[in-house]
Design an enzyme around this catalytic site. Structure first.
Site, PDB file in Angstrom:
ATOM      1  NE  ARG A 133      -4.038  -1.981   1.898  1.00 37.03           N
ATOM      2  CZ  ARG A 133      -3.868  -3.076   2.655  1.00 37.03           C
ATOM      3  NH1 ARG A 133      -2.895  -3.120   3.533  1.00 37.03           N
ATOM      4  NH2 ARG A 133      -4.676  -4.094   2.526  1.00 37.03           N
ATOM      5  CE  LYS A 155      -0.308  13.776 -14.618  1.00 33.87           C
ATOM      6  NZ  LYS A 155      -0.603  14.126 -16.020  1.00 33.87           N
ATOM      7  CD  GLU A 197       7.731  16.988 -22.819  1.00 38.54           C
ATOM      8  OE1 GLU A 197       6.992  17.918 -22.431  1.00 38.54           O
ATOM      9  OE2 GLU A 197       7.311  15.982 -23.431  1.00 38.54           O
ATOM     10  CE  LYS A 239       5.563  17.578 -14.777  1.00 39.08           C
ATOM     11  NZ  LYS A 239       5.751  16.234 -15.308  1.00 39.08           N
ATOM     12  CD  GLU A 249      -3.365  16.706 -16.147  1.00 36.58           C
ATOM     13  OE1 GLU A 249      -2.355  16.067 -15.822  1.00 36.58           O
ATOM     14  OE2 GLU A 249      -3.875  16.652 -17.264  1.00 36.58           O
ATOM     15  NE  ARG A 253       0.652  17.470 -13.232  1.00 33.25           N
ATOM     16  CZ  ARG A 253       1.155  16.615 -12.376  1.00 33.25           C
ATOM     17  NH1 ARG A 253       0.752  16.608 -11.132  1.00 33.25           N
ATOM     18  NH2 ARG A 253       2.090  15.762 -12.741  1.00 33.25           N
ATOM     19  CG  ASN A 257      -1.898  18.319 -21.271  1.00 28.02           C
ATOM     20  OD1 ASN A 257      -1.029  17.480 -21.015  1.00 28.02           O
ATOM     21  ND2 ASN A 257      -3.061  18.351 -20.648  1.00 28.02           N
ATOM     22  CG  HIS A 260       1.932  17.069 -24.646  1.00 19.03           C
ATOM     23  ND1 HIS A 260       2.819  18.140 -24.661  1.00 19.03           N
ATOM     24  CD2 HIS A 260       2.614  16.037 -24.096  1.00 19.03           C
ATOM     25  CE1 HIS A 260       3.965  17.755 -24.121  1.00 19.03           C
ATOM     26  NE2 HIS A 260       3.871  16.484 -23.766  1.00 19.03           N
ATOM     27  CG  HIS A 264      -1.261  12.752 -26.869  1.00 20.90           C
ATOM     28  ND1 HIS A 264      -0.271  11.908 -26.411  1.00 20.90           N
ATOM     29  CD2 HIS A 264      -1.557  13.576 -25.844  1.00 20.90           C
ATOM     30  CE1 HIS A 264       0.016  12.236 -25.152  1.00 20.90           C
ATOM     31  NE2 HIS A 264      -0.736  13.251 -24.786  1.00 20.90           N
ATOM     32  CG  HIS A 277       6.417  12.155 -25.693  1.00 18.57           C
ATOM     33  ND1 HIS A 277       5.051  12.137 -25.837  1.00 18.57           N
ATOM     34  CD2 HIS A 277       6.686  13.145 -24.797  1.00 18.57           C
ATOM     35  CE1 HIS A 277       4.517  13.071 -25.053  1.00 18.57           C
ATOM     36  NE2 HIS A 277       5.491  13.700 -24.411  1.00 18.57           N
TER      37      HIS A 277
END
Ligand SMILES: NC(=O)c1ccc[n+]([C@@H]2O[C@H](COP(=O)([O-])OP(=O)(O)OC[C@H]3O[C@@H](n4cnc5c(N)ncnc54)[C@H](O)[C@@H]3O)[C@@H](O)[C@H]2O)c1
Ligand SMILES: [Zn+2]
Length: 380
Positions: A133, A155, A197, A239, A249, A253, A257, A260, A264, A277
């Site tokens: 956990r 994340k 980035e 960041k 988010e 946040r 993107n 992005h 994507h 990417h």
């Protein structure tokens, strides 16, 4: 290897320590040119046991050096390698690595060290988030993408056959230790991927930082320690600040993107692995800059600067492989589309960004189509 460059500690070189303020989940990011001192920092966490998770490539390159640093601090750690590549970031990977932690006797007071790129950080981070956990973990990112992006923000997660990052958790590390010297062994294409980035961070939050990257791009690409450290620390700072305002988010946040949404679509339509990417995000940022010009009046000179900088960093700024209708179809299916209209992070001028719904699909289609032409922004 990047050609002809070695990271040298330079003028009055001082490690940088950046705080990430998240209440009782606050932690520090240390930007360094070595692993020296990392052992002490981990010892201060008083772990009962310690495991270092790394993909085999990174384990071969830096595993022994990191273990030596830990040994010097009186710590004993198990090195747990896994097969490199995005494929390892899956539920089976989670199961195998969790089993390895158990067989090495890690308990709730143990610490997991993620040594490697974004795949390792996401996978080992999610293992740490779920094992018993949740146990503490330390990020030691070794790709530029991981150093300026994925290791900051908490994340973690794995992919499902149906899509990327669909199972995961927010789990903040106890410490992020960035040794920029590890970038010496990074292939140039991977380095460029991280720079996409970096450019994004400048566009959305910090015009001075953007200008620094413009002016120092040769030094950065030559891996000169001062310039590189300034870039890595600057991106982490940007960041971390955005994440501190919006850890899960819900709002601001989403400006991360920028580039992005179209990015994507590029990844989906050209196939993951064909473009990196960062290359996809580079194309996405060219589209986002042009859309920003139409919707928010971003000055033409700013669009030009973004395109020039990406091009100078060996990132693509045009493609003949993106069909506008297909791109729109993918974008509408994307999780960032809310209620039929497309959502974009857009910038009114370099240094600022906000999120917008764009209802004019034809405009988005025209902007995507413009990626098929060599950009006029590069004309002398
Ligand atoms: N958590 C987040 O917020 C976040 C953000 C962006 C991306 N990501 C994730 O990050 C992943 C991509 O990260 P990545 O590009 O770092 O991939 P990666 O971890 O697979 O690393 C790329 C390759 O570089 C090798 N490598 C790593 N460090 C090296 C070094 N110093 N020298 C030589 N080779 C080295 C690795 O073995 C690997 O083959 C994706 O899974 C993506 O979803 C996560
Ligand atoms: Zn990205």
């Amino acid at each position: 290897m990047l050609v002809g460059c070695a990271i040298r500690p330079e003028r009055n070189h001082m490690p940088q320590t950046l705080p990430v303020s998240l209440g009782d989940r606050s932690y520090e990011i240390v930007v360094q040119t070595a692993f020296d001192g990392l052992g002490e920092r981990i010892r201060a966490l008083e772990p009962t046991r310690l495991a270092v998770i790394a993909d085999q490539t990174v384990a071969d390159l830096y595993g022994a050096e990191l273990l030596a640093e830990l040994t010097e601090a009186g710590l004993r750690a198990e090195l747990i390698p896994f097969q490199p590549g995005e494929e390892a970031k899956c539920l089976r990977g989670l199961e195998i690595l969790s089993g390895a932690l158990l067989s090495h006797g890690l308990d709730r007071k143990s610490v997991v060290v993620a040594l490697g790129g974004g795949v390792t950080g996401d996978l080992a981070g999610f293992v740490a988030a779920s094992y018993m956990r949740g146990v503490r973990f330390v990020q030691v990112p070794t790709t530029l993408l991981a150093q300026v992006d994925s290791s900051v923000g908490g994340k973690t997660g794995v992919n499902l056959p149906g899509g990327k990052n669909l199972v995961g958790a927010f789990h903040q590390p106890s410490l992020v230790w960035i040794n920029i010297r590890t970038l010496q062994s990074l292939p140039p294409r991977q380095f460029a991927c991280g720079m996409a980035e970096v450019v994004k961070h400048g566009v959305i939050r910090d015009a001075d930082y953007f200008a620094f990257v413009e002016e120092e791009q040769d030094a950065i690409q030559g891996l000169e320690a001062d310039a590189l450290e300034h870039v890595v620390a600057g991106s982490c700072r940007i960041k971390a600040a955005v994440v501190a305002e919006d850890e899960r988010e819900g709002g601001v946040r989403a400006i991360l993107n920028f580039g992005h949404t179209v990015g994507h679509a590029v990844e989906t339509l050209t196939g993951y692995g064909t473009v990196t990417h960062g290359e996809a995000v580079s194309l996405g940022m060219v589209a986002a800059a042009r859309l920003s010009a139409s919707v928010l009046g971003m000055p033409a000179e700013d669009v030009r600067r973004i395109v020039r900088l990406l091009d100078g960093l060996n990132l693509p700024v045009s493609t003949d492989r993106l069909e506008p209708d297909e791109a729109l179809r993918v974008m509408h299916g994307d999780k960032k589309a809310a209620g039929g209209t497309l959502r974009f992070a857009l910038s009114p001028a370099i240094g600022r960004a906000t999120v917008h719904s764009v209802e004019d699909t034809d405009l988005v289609g025209r902007v995507v189509e413009s990626l098929q032409q060599p950009p006029e922004e590069l004309a002398p």
